[in-house]
Design a protein around this motif. Structure first.
Motif, PDB file in Angstrom:
ATOM      1  N   LEU A  96       0.823  -1.210   0.000  1.00 26.83           N
ATOM      2  CA  LEU A  96       0.000   0.000   0.000  1.00 26.83           C
ATOM      3  C   LEU A  96       0.860   1.263   0.000  1.00 26.83           C
ATOM      4  O   LEU A  96       0.547   2.244  -0.695  1.00 26.83           O
ATOM      5  CB  LEU A  96      -0.931  -0.010   1.212  1.00 26.83           C
ATOM      6  CG  LEU A  96      -2.036  -1.070   1.212  1.00 26.83           C
ATOM      7  CD1 LEU A  96      -2.807  -1.042   2.528  1.00 26.83           C
ATOM      8  CD2 LEU A  96      -2.991  -0.869   0.045  1.00 26.83           C
ATOM      9  N   CYS A  97       1.938   1.251   0.773  1.00 25.85           N
ATOM     10  CA  CYS A  97       2.848   2.396   0.766  1.00 25.85           C
ATOM     11  C   CYS A  97       3.495   2.575  -0.602  1.00 25.85           C
ATOM     12  O   CYS A  97       3.718   3.716  -1.047  1.00 25.85           O
ATOM     13  CB  CYS A  97       3.931   2.222   1.837  1.00 25.85           C
ATOM     14  SG  CYS A  97       3.364   2.492   3.533  1.00 25.85           S
ATOM     15  N   ALA A 170      -8.840  -0.062   9.854  1.00 24.53           N
ATOM     16  CA  ALA A 170      -8.273   1.007  10.680  1.00 24.53           C
ATOM     17  C   ALA A 170      -6.797   0.755  10.962  1.00 24.53           C
ATOM     18  O   ALA A 170      -5.984   1.693  10.965  1.00 24.53           O
ATOM     19  CB  ALA A 170      -9.059   1.123  11.983  1.00 24.53           C
ATOM     20  N   MET A 171      -6.430  -0.508  11.177  1.00 25.47           N
ATOM     21  CA  MET A 171      -5.035  -0.831  11.455  1.00 25.47           C
ATOM     22  C   MET A 171      -4.153  -0.525  10.245  1.00 25.47           C
ATOM     23  O   MET A 171      -3.074   0.057  10.368  1.00 25.47           O
ATOM     24  CB  MET A 171      -4.909  -2.300  11.864  1.00 25.47           C
ATOM     25  CG  MET A 171      -3.506  -2.708  12.251  1.00 25.47           C
ATOM     26  SD  MET A 171      -3.440  -4.384  12.908  1.00 25.47           S
ATOM     27  CE  MET A 171      -3.995  -5.323  11.480  1.00 25.47           C
ATOM     28  N   TYR A 172      -4.617  -0.900   9.047  1.00 26.04           N
ATOM     29  CA  TYR A 172      -3.851  -0.619   7.839  1.00 26.04           C
ATOM     30  C   TYR A 172      -3.748   0.880   7.585  1.00 26.04           C
ATOM     31  O   TYR A 172      -2.705   1.374   7.151  1.00 26.04           O
ATOM     32  CB  TYR A 172      -4.478  -1.320   6.635  1.00 26.04           C
ATOM     33  CG  TYR A 172      -4.170  -2.793   6.562  1.00 26.04           C
ATOM     34  CD1 TYR A 172      -2.857  -3.243   6.514  1.00 26.04           C
ATOM     35  CD2 TYR A 172      -5.191  -3.735   6.540  1.00 26.04           C
ATOM     36  CE1 TYR A 172      -2.567  -4.590   6.459  1.00 26.04           C
ATOM     37  CE2 TYR A 172      -4.911  -5.096   6.472  1.00 26.04           C
ATOM     38  CZ  TYR A 172      -3.593  -5.514   6.439  1.00 26.04           C
ATOM     39  OH  TYR A 172      -3.307  -6.849   6.384  1.00 26.04           O
ATOM     40  N   VAL A 173      -4.833   1.595   7.844  1.00 22.28           N
ATOM     41  CA  VAL A 173      -4.812   3.048   7.674  1.00 22.28           C
ATOM     42  C   VAL A 173      -3.759   3.668   8.587  1.00 22.28           C
ATOM     43  O   VAL A 173      -2.963   4.529   8.166  1.00 22.28           O
ATOM     44  CB  VAL A 173      -6.205   3.653   7.951  1.00 22.28           C
ATOM     45  CG1 VAL A 173      -6.109   5.168   8.084  1.00 22.28           C
ATOM     46  CG2 VAL A 173      -7.176   3.300   6.848  1.00 22.28           C
ATOM     47  N   GLY A 174      -3.724   3.248   9.842  1.00 20.67           N
ATOM     48  CA  GLY A 174      -2.754   3.801  10.780  1.00 20.67           C
ATOM     49  C   GLY A 174      -1.318   3.471  10.413  1.00 20.67           C
ATOM     50  O   GLY A 174      -0.434   4.334  10.486  1.00 20.67           O
ATOM     51  N   TYR A 177      -0.368   5.352   7.101  1.00 23.17           N
ATOM     52  CA  TYR A 177      -0.215   6.777   7.379  1.00 23.17           C
ATOM     53  C   TYR A 177       1.088   7.060   8.136  1.00 23.17           C
ATOM     54  O   TYR A 177       1.789   8.041   7.843  1.00 23.17           O
ATOM     55  CB  TYR A 177      -1.410   7.277   8.188  1.00 23.17           C
ATOM     56  CG  TYR A 177      -1.187   8.612   8.844  1.00 23.17           C
ATOM     57  CD1 TYR A 177      -1.234   9.788   8.097  1.00 23.17           C
ATOM     58  CD2 TYR A 177      -0.916   8.699  10.210  1.00 23.17           C
ATOM     59  CE1 TYR A 177      -1.019  11.018   8.700  1.00 23.17           C
ATOM     60  CE2 TYR A 177      -0.700   9.923  10.812  1.00 23.17           C
ATOM     61  CZ  TYR A 177      -0.755  11.075  10.052  1.00 23.17           C
ATOM     62  OH  TYR A 177      -0.522  12.290  10.650  1.00 23.17           O
ATOM     63  N   SER A 178       1.423   6.214   9.098  1.00 25.16           N
ATOM     64  CA  SER A 178       2.595   6.452   9.940  1.00 25.16           C
ATOM     65  C   SER A 178       3.901   6.186   9.210  1.00 25.16           C
ATOM     66  O   SER A 178       4.900   6.879   9.437  1.00 25.16           O
ATOM     67  CB  SER A 178       2.513   5.593  11.203  1.00 25.16           C
ATOM     68  OG  SER A 178       1.353   5.892  11.951  1.00 25.16           O
ATOM     69  N   PHE A 240       3.403  -2.389  17.547  1.00 17.52           N
ATOM     70  CA  PHE A 240       2.540  -2.683  18.695  1.00 17.52           C
ATOM     71  C   PHE A 240       1.495  -1.598  18.934  1.00 17.52           C
ATOM     72  O   PHE A 240       0.314  -1.889  19.150  1.00 17.52           O
ATOM     73  CB  PHE A 240       3.383  -2.869  19.957  1.00 17.52           C
ATOM     74  CG  PHE A 240       2.587  -2.794  21.230  1.00 17.52           C
ATOM     75  CD1 PHE A 240       1.725  -3.817  21.580  1.00 17.52           C
ATOM     76  CD2 PHE A 240       2.686  -1.692  22.067  1.00 17.52           C
ATOM     77  CE1 PHE A 240       0.966  -3.753  22.741  1.00 17.52           C
ATOM     78  CE2 PHE A 240       1.946  -1.608  23.231  1.00 17.52           C
ATOM     79  CZ  PHE A 240       1.086  -2.642  23.565  1.00 17.52           C
ATOM     80  N   VAL A 241       1.908  -0.333  18.888  1.00 12.39           N
ATOM     81  CA  VAL A 241       1.027   0.766  19.278  1.00 12.39           C
ATOM     82  C   VAL A 241      -0.173   0.867  18.345  1.00 12.39           C
ATOM     83  O   VAL A 241      -1.325   0.938  18.797  1.00 12.39           O
ATOM     84  CB  VAL A 241       1.813   2.087  19.302  1.00 12.39           C
ATOM     85  CG1 VAL A 241       0.880   3.261  19.575  1.00 12.39           C
ATOM     86  CG2 VAL A 241       2.902   2.037  20.357  1.00 12.39           C
ATOM     87  N   ILE A 242       0.068   0.863  17.038  1.00 16.35           N
ATOM     88  CA  ILE A 242      -1.024   1.066  16.076  1.00 16.35           C
ATOM     89  C   ILE A 242      -2.025  -0.081  16.112  1.00 16.35           C
ATOM     90  O   ILE A 242      -3.238   0.157  16.183  1.00 16.35           O
ATOM     91  CB  ILE A 242      -0.451   1.282  14.668  1.00 16.35           C
ATOM     92  CG1 ILE A 242       0.419   2.537  14.642  1.00 16.35           C
ATOM     93  CG2 ILE A 242      -1.567   1.394  13.632  1.00 16.35           C
ATOM     94  CD1 ILE A 242       1.160   2.762  13.355  1.00 16.35           C
ATOM     95  N   PRO A 243      -1.602  -1.357  16.068  1.00 16.40           N
ATOM     96  CA  PRO A 243      -2.605  -2.435  16.175  1.00 16.40           C
ATOM     97  C   PRO A 243      -3.362  -2.414  17.491  1.00 16.40           C
ATOM     98  O   PRO A 243      -4.555  -2.735  17.527  1.00 16.40           O
ATOM     99  CB  PRO A 243      -1.763  -3.713  16.034  1.00 16.40           C
ATOM    100  CG  PRO A 243      -0.556  -3.293  15.293  1.00 16.40           C
ATOM    101  CD  PRO A 243      -0.268  -1.903  15.755  1.00 16.40           C
ATOM    102  N   ALA A 244      -2.690  -2.036  18.580  1.00 15.59           N
ATOM    103  CA  ALA A 244      -3.370  -2.023  19.883  1.00 15.59           C
ATOM    104  C   ALA A 244      -4.426  -0.932  19.960  1.00 15.59           C
ATOM    105  O   ALA A 244      -5.502  -1.142  20.539  1.00 15.59           O
ATOM    106  CB  ALA A 244      -2.344  -1.848  20.995  1.00 15.59           C
ATOM    107  N   LEU A 245      -4.157   0.244  19.374  1.00 15.38           N
ATOM    108  CA  LEU A 245      -5.089   1.362  19.477  1.00 15.38           C
ATOM    109  C   LEU A 245      -6.148   1.353  18.385  1.00 15.38           C
ATOM    110  O   LEU A 245      -7.295   1.736  18.636  1.00 15.38           O
ATOM    111  CB  LEU A 245      -4.319   2.689  19.435  1.00 15.38           C
ATOM    112  CG  LEU A 245      -3.383   2.972  20.605  1.00 15.38           C
ATOM    113  CD1 LEU A 245      -2.677   4.301  20.418  1.00 15.38           C
ATOM    114  CD2 LEU A 245      -4.137   2.960  21.926  1.00 15.38           C
TER     115      LEU A 245
END
Length: 301
Positions: A96-97, A170-174, A177-178, A240-245
Motif C-alpha cells: 500500500l505504501c 483502521a489498522m492498515y490506515v494507521g 499513514y505512519s 505494537f502501538v497502532i494495532p493495539a489502538l
C-alpha cells in the motif's frame, strides 16, 4: 612528527571505533541479555526467571539451558498465527505504501524547486508530532461518532455509522499513514538524482510514456523502492502501538504477544524467545537489502 602521526592514527581509530562501540552498547549487549533470558526458566521472583549458572553441591558451576521456550513457540498455534499475521500485515502495508508513495515521490521529484520544498515539508510535517498523538487523532476520525461518519451522514451518503475503528481497515490506515514518509523520502532521493533527459530521448525514439516509465524510470528507481520497502516492512512486523489502538483486541500481532508475555503474563523467558525469533526472522531481509545496496554501489563506481 612520529608523535603527531601516532595521534592522527589514534584519532582515526577512535572515529572508526565509535560506531562499533555504539552497536556494542545498544545492540549486541541488549541482544545477549535477551538471548540469555530466553534460555532461562520462569520463576516467581524478581526478576521472573532463574539464573543460567548455578552452584552445585560439589562447588562446581552448572549451566542450565532451557530450550523448551523455543519449542513452545513452534507448538502453540497462537505464536505461529501471530508471526504469520505480522508478516502479512507488514507485507500488505508495504504494498500500500508503494502504491500511494511512488506517485507522490515521483510528483515531488518532477515538480519545480519551490513547489518541491513545500511538498517535502508536508511529507516531513507529521514527524513534528508524536506518533501516539497522531494515532489517537485517527481514533477521533474513525470512531462511530467521529468526523468521517458525521460528514458522511450529514451529506446523506450513509444513514448509520460505519464500523471502521477496531478493524483491519483502521489498522492498515494507521500503519500506512505512519510509515508512508519512510517510503517517500528514500524513493524521492533516488528519483531526484535521475537524468530526466532519458525519458525525453525515449519519447523521441517513439517510446510511449508508460513504456518509458516501465523501461527507464522503474528500473532506475529500484534502489529507492527497496530502501523504502525495508524501512516500512521491518518495523511494521513488530508494530505494537497502532494495532493495539486502532486494531483492537482482535489484532493478532507479534508485538502485542510480546507485550502480553512481558508485562501481563510475566513470562520473560518466553517473551525473550519471541523477540529472538522475530529478530532472526528479520535478519535475512536486512542482509538481502545490504547485499543489493553493496552490489549497486560497486556497479556505479
Amino acid at each position: 612528527m612520529g608523535f603527531l602521526k601516532k595521534i592522527v592514527v589514534s584519532g582515526r581509530g577512535l572515529v572508526v571505533a565509535l560506531p562499533y562501540l555504539w552497536l556494542l552498547l545498544f545492540f549486541v549487549a541488549p541482544f545477549l541479555i535477551v538471548l540469555k533470558i530466553s534460555f532461562s526458566d520462569v520463576d516467581l521472583a524478581i526478576p521472573p526467571y532463574k539464573p543460567l549458572l548455578e552452584w552445585t553441591a560439589k562447588n562446581a558451576v552448572a549451566v542450565k539451558l532451557n530450550f523448551n521456550n523455543y519449542a513452545f513457540l513452534f507448538t502453540d498455534e497462537l505464536y505461529l498465527k501471530a508471526f504469520i499475521n505480522s508478516i502479512k500485515v507488514a507485507l500488505v502495508s508495504t504494498v500500500l505504501c508503494l502504491l500511494i508513495g511512488y506517485p507522490m515521490a515521483y510528483g515531488i521529484a518532477r515538480s519545480r524547486p519551490v513547489t518541491r520544498n513545500i511538498l517535502l515539508l508536508l511529507v516531513i510535517l507529521p514527524f513534528w508530532t508524536s506518533l501516539l498523538l497522531r494515532v489517537y487523532a485517527w481514533i477521533g476520525l474513525l470512531k462511530a461518532n467521529g468526523v468521517i461518519n458525521n460528514i458522511l451522514m450529514s451529506v446523506g451518503l450513509i444513514h448509520e455509522p460505519l464500523v471502521m475503528l477496531y478493524t483491519q481497515f483502521a489498522m492498515y490506515v494507521g500503519i500506512v499513514y505512519s510509515y508512508l514518509p519512510f517510503f517517500i523520502l528514500p524513493l524521492y532521493a533516488n528519483l531526484e538524482k535521475m537524468d530526466w533527459q532519458l525519458l525525453e530521448a525515449a519519447q523521441d525514439l517513439g517510446c510511449k510514456p508508460y513504456q518509458a516509465f516501465y523501461k527507464i524510470t522503474l528500473p532506475l528507481s529500484r534502489n529507492g523502492i527497496l530502501a523504502g520497502s525495508m524501512l516500512v516492512f521491518i518495523p511494521a512486523v513488530g508494530e505494537f502501538v497502532i494495532p493495539a489502538l486502532l486494531g483492537g483486541p482482535n489484532a493478532l500481532m507479534i508485538g502485542r504477544i510480546l507485550w502480553d508475555e512481558f508485562f501481563s503474563n510475566r513470562a520473560w523467558p518466553v517473551a525473550s524467545a519471541v523477540a529472538i525469533l522475530m529478530l532472526i526472522m528479520l535478519v535475512p531481509f536486512m542482509m538481502w537489502y545490504q547485499s543489493v545496496q553493496a552490489r549497486e554501489s560497486a556497479g556505479s563506481r
